[in-house]
Scaffold this motif. Structure first.
Motif, PDB file in Angstrom:
ATOM      1  N   TRP A  83      23.565  -5.497  27.523  1.00 54.48           N
ATOM      2  CA  TRP A  83      22.878  -5.049  28.741  1.00 54.48           C
ATOM      3  C   TRP A  83      23.844  -5.078  29.920  1.00 54.48           C
ATOM      4  CZ3 TRP A  83      17.370  -4.749  30.159  1.00 54.48           C
ATOM      5  CH2 TRP A  83      16.498  -4.813  29.066  1.00 54.48           C
ATOM      6  N   VAL A  84      23.594  -4.189  30.886  1.00 52.90           N
ATOM      7  CA  VAL A  84      24.248  -4.245  32.195  1.00 52.90           C
ATOM      8  C   VAL A  84      23.161  -4.117  33.253  1.00 52.90           C
ATOM      9  CG1 VAL A  84      25.891  -3.179  33.770  1.00 52.90           C
ATOM     10  CG2 VAL A  84      26.377  -3.208  31.314  1.00 52.90           C
ATOM     11  N   HIS A  85      23.088  -5.104  34.148  1.00 52.28           N
ATOM     12  CA  HIS A  85      22.051  -5.108  35.187  1.00 52.28           C
ATOM     13  C   HIS A  85      22.522  -4.502  36.501  1.00 52.28           C
ATOM     14  CE1 HIS A  85      19.211  -8.417  33.527  1.00 52.28           C
ATOM     15  NE2 HIS A  85      20.022  -8.034  32.543  1.00 52.28           N
ATOM     16  N   SER A  86      23.820  -4.263  36.642  1.00 51.51           N
ATOM     17  CA  SER A  86      24.394  -4.060  37.976  1.00 51.51           C
ATOM     18  C   SER A  86      24.965  -2.663  38.201  1.00 51.51           C
ATOM     19  CB  SER A  86      25.475  -5.117  38.216  1.00 51.51           C
ATOM     20  OG  SER A  86      26.369  -5.190  37.104  1.00 51.51           O
ATOM     21  N   ILE A  87      24.332  -1.646  37.652  1.00 48.95           N
ATOM     22  CA  ILE A  87      24.798  -0.281  37.907  1.00 48.95           C
ATOM     23  C   ILE A  87      24.371   0.131  39.316  1.00 48.95           C
ATOM     24  CG2 ILE A  87      24.519   2.140  37.279  1.00 48.95           C
ATOM     25  CD1 ILE A  87      24.525   1.356  34.414  1.00 48.95           C
ATOM     26  N   ASP A  88      25.356   0.470  40.127  1.00 53.52           N
ATOM     27  CA  ASP A  88      25.045   0.802  41.522  1.00 53.52           C
ATOM     28  C   ASP A  88      25.640   2.134  41.973  1.00 53.52           C
ATOM     29  OD1 ASP A  88      27.695   0.112  41.586  1.00 53.52           O
ATOM     30  OD2 ASP A  88      27.504  -1.407  43.158  1.00 53.52           O
ATOM     31  N   ARG A  89      26.212   2.882  41.016  1.00 52.50           N
ATOM     32  CA  ARG A  89      26.712   4.208  41.363  1.00 52.50           C
ATOM     33  C   ARG A  89      26.921   5.020  40.087  1.00 52.50           C
ATOM     34  NH1 ARG A  89      30.521   0.380  42.059  1.00 52.50           N
ATOM     35  NH2 ARG A  89      32.683   0.732  41.395  1.00 52.50           N
ATOM     36  N   LEU A  90      26.918   6.330  40.261  1.00 53.09           N
ATOM     37  CA  LEU A  90      26.997   7.244  39.133  1.00 53.09           C
ATOM     38  C   LEU A  90      28.292   7.058  38.344  1.00 53.09           C
ATOM     39  CD1 LEU A  90      25.966   9.665  37.510  1.00 53.09           C
ATOM     40  CD2 LEU A  90      26.975  11.163  39.261  1.00 53.09           C
ATOM     41  N   LYS A  91      29.409   6.846  39.022  1.00 51.86           N
ATOM     42  CA  LYS A  91      30.700   6.722  38.345  1.00 51.86           C
ATOM     43  C   LYS A  91      30.683   5.595  37.312  1.00 51.86           C
ATOM     44  CE  LYS A  91      35.621   5.850  39.192  1.00 51.86           C
ATOM     45  NZ  LYS A  91      36.655   5.550  40.232  1.00 51.86           N
ATOM     46  N   VAL A 130      19.453  -2.548  42.943  1.00 51.10           N
ATOM     47  CA  VAL A 130      18.914  -2.014  44.200  1.00 51.10           C
ATOM     48  C   VAL A 130      19.195  -2.988  45.336  1.00 51.10           C
ATOM     49  CG1 VAL A 130      16.860  -1.150  45.378  1.00 51.10           C
ATOM     50  CG2 VAL A 130      17.079  -0.883  42.896  1.00 51.10           C
ATOM     51  N   ASN A 131      19.756  -2.481  46.414  1.00 50.13           N
ATOM     52  CA  ASN A 131      19.963  -3.278  47.631  1.00 50.13           C
ATOM     53  C   ASN A 131      18.696  -3.142  48.470  1.00 50.13           C
ATOM     54  OD1 ASN A 131      20.847  -4.551  49.948  1.00 50.13           O
ATOM     55  ND2 ASN A 131      22.783  -3.441  50.064  1.00 50.13           N
ATOM     56  N   SER A 178      26.533  -6.657  52.992  1.00 49.55           N
ATOM     57  CA  SER A 178      27.373  -7.530  52.169  1.00 49.55           C
ATOM     58  C   SER A 178      27.036  -7.471  50.690  1.00 49.55           C
ATOM     59  CB  SER A 178      27.231  -8.976  52.651  1.00 49.55           C
ATOM     60  OG  SER A 178      25.883  -9.410  52.523  1.00 49.55           O
ATOM     61  N   LYS A 179      25.989  -6.744  50.312  1.00 51.60           N
ATOM     62  CA  LYS A 179      25.544  -6.745  48.922  1.00 51.60           C
ATOM     63  C   LYS A 179      25.705  -5.384  48.267  1.00 51.60           C
ATOM     64  CE  LYS A 179      22.330 -10.615  48.941  1.00 51.60           C
ATOM     65  NZ  LYS A 179      20.922 -11.028  49.040  1.00 51.60           N
ATOM     66  N   ALA A 180      25.945  -5.423  46.964  1.00 50.77           N
ATOM     67  CA  ALA A 180      26.021  -4.196  46.174  1.00 50.77           C
ATOM     68  C   ALA A 180      24.612  -3.691  45.896  1.00 50.77           C
ATOM     69  CB  ALA A 180      26.756  -4.465  44.874  1.00 50.77           C
ATOM     70  N   GLY A 181      24.551  -2.496  45.347  1.00 49.93           N
ATOM     71  CA  GLY A 181      23.256  -1.926  44.997  1.00 49.93           C
ATOM     72  C   GLY A 181      23.002  -0.625  45.729  1.00 49.93           C
ATOM     73  N   VAL A 182      22.205   0.230  45.108  1.00 53.13           N
ATOM     74  CA  VAL A 182      21.869   1.501  45.749  1.00 53.13           C
ATOM     75  C   VAL A 182      20.726   1.283  46.733  1.00 53.13           C
ATOM     76  CG1 VAL A 182      22.604   2.839  43.753  1.00 53.13           C
ATOM     77  CG2 VAL A 182      20.219   2.170  43.958  1.00 53.13           C
ATOM     78  N   PRO A 183      20.674   2.055  47.817  1.00 57.72           N
ATOM     79  CA  PRO A 183      19.525   1.984  48.707  1.00 57.72           C
ATOM     80  C   PRO A 183      18.270   2.429  47.959  1.00 57.72           C
ATOM     81  CG  PRO A 183      21.337   3.230  49.704  1.00 57.72           C
ATOM     82  CD  PRO A 183      21.675   3.033  48.265  1.00 57.72           C
ATOM     83  N   PRO A 184      17.104   1.917  48.333  1.00 52.08           N
ATOM     84  CA  PRO A 184      15.876   2.280  47.629  1.00 52.08           C
ATOM     85  C   PRO A 184      15.647   3.782  47.522  1.00 52.08           C
ATOM     86  CG  PRO A 184      15.466   0.435  49.096  1.00 52.08           C
ATOM     87  CD  PRO A 184      16.861   0.890  49.376  1.00 52.08           C
ATOM     88  N   GLU A 185      16.030   4.517  48.547  1.00 51.82           N
ATOM     89  CA  GLU A 185      15.773   5.957  48.550  1.00 51.82           C
ATOM     90  C   GLU A 185      16.666   6.728  47.580  1.00 51.82           C
ATOM     91  OE1 GLU A 185      18.476   5.002  52.111  1.00 51.82           O
ATOM     92  OE2 GLU A 185      16.685   4.146  51.150  1.00 51.82           O
TER      93      GLU A 185
END
Length: 227
Positions: A97-105, A126-127, A133-140
């Motif tokens: 598993w990977v929990h921390s995908i925050d961008r398409l690349k 999700v940020n 200061s935190k990783a994650g995609v914005p909710p939108e």
């Protein structure tokens, strides 16, 4: 403090109690034991106590432990830390598993580097509070990234992960956790395989369960404080 087995049992009892108090189905929340900076011997103790889900934050440390514990082939390994593009191959080849995908690349590299015979389970980080200061995609941006990942043949989108801001009071914390749950429920209507909302740690586990978490990430309460 007791043994690792004893502290693990206490953590599981706390989860069961919180699930009951939230009027949720039994066994609807899993415990991910976070073992970053902890020795392999600690993982073995938890394994011997019956635990099978383990989370690591650092790529090389996690891979080293996975390789040392190859004989325990029923362990489910979760990568939960920030992931740089130059480390994706190690994660794709070793983790479940990977929990921390925050961008398409990152998602695309994991897909391309994963063996086609076994899909990699992934969550979008999700940020939720839009902290700089935190990783994650914005909710939108969650829906767009979810759509892109759902088209990748070697990945299975399982849900969302977050590390919310530590708020001054429980109501403010509940707002962030409830917003995550709303995103999660919305995604489930489109992607039937989504079943995981990874949120809640030692300090907010009970509130996270009340707000819909299906997986809590607990480290120090089981293995002791980190060095």
């Amino acid at each position: 403090m007791g043994t690792i087995a004893e502290r693990l049992k206490i953590a599981l009892k706390t989860i069961t109690k919180s699930v009951c108090e939230a009027n949720r189905p039994a066994n609807s929340v899993k415990l991910l034991a976070v073992t970053k900076t902890k020795p392999v011997s600690d993982i073995v103790q938890a394994y011997e106590a019956g635990h099978r889900l383990f989370g690591e934050n650092y790529v090389q440390e996690g891979v080293d432990k996975i390789q040392q514990l190859r004989e325990f082939d029923d362990i489910q390994w979760h990568f939960i830390g920030p992931l740089q593009s130059n480390k994706t191959r190690l994660v794709a080849e070793n983790f479940d598993w990977v929990h921390s995908i925050d961008r398409l690349k990152i998602a695309q590299r994991l897909n391309d580097q994963r063996s086609a015979h076994k899909k990699l389970n992934v969550c979008i980080q999700v940020n939720i509070d839009n902290e700089a200061s935190k990783a994650g995609v914005p909710p939108e941006e969650v829906n767009l990234l979810a759509e892109q990942i759902s088209n990748m043949p070697n990945l299975t989108l399982r849900g969302l992960m977050t590390i919310p801001r530590v708020q001054q009071n429980a109501e403010m914390q509940r707002d962030s956790l409830s917003a995550m749950n709303a995103l999660f429920v919305q995604l489930q209507t489109k992607y039937p395989q989504i079943d995981t909302l990874s949120m809640g740690m030692s300090n907010d586990m009970q509130l996270a369960i009340e707000c819909g978490s299906t997986m809590v990430r607990i480290g120090s309460a089981i293995f002791g404080s980190r060095q």
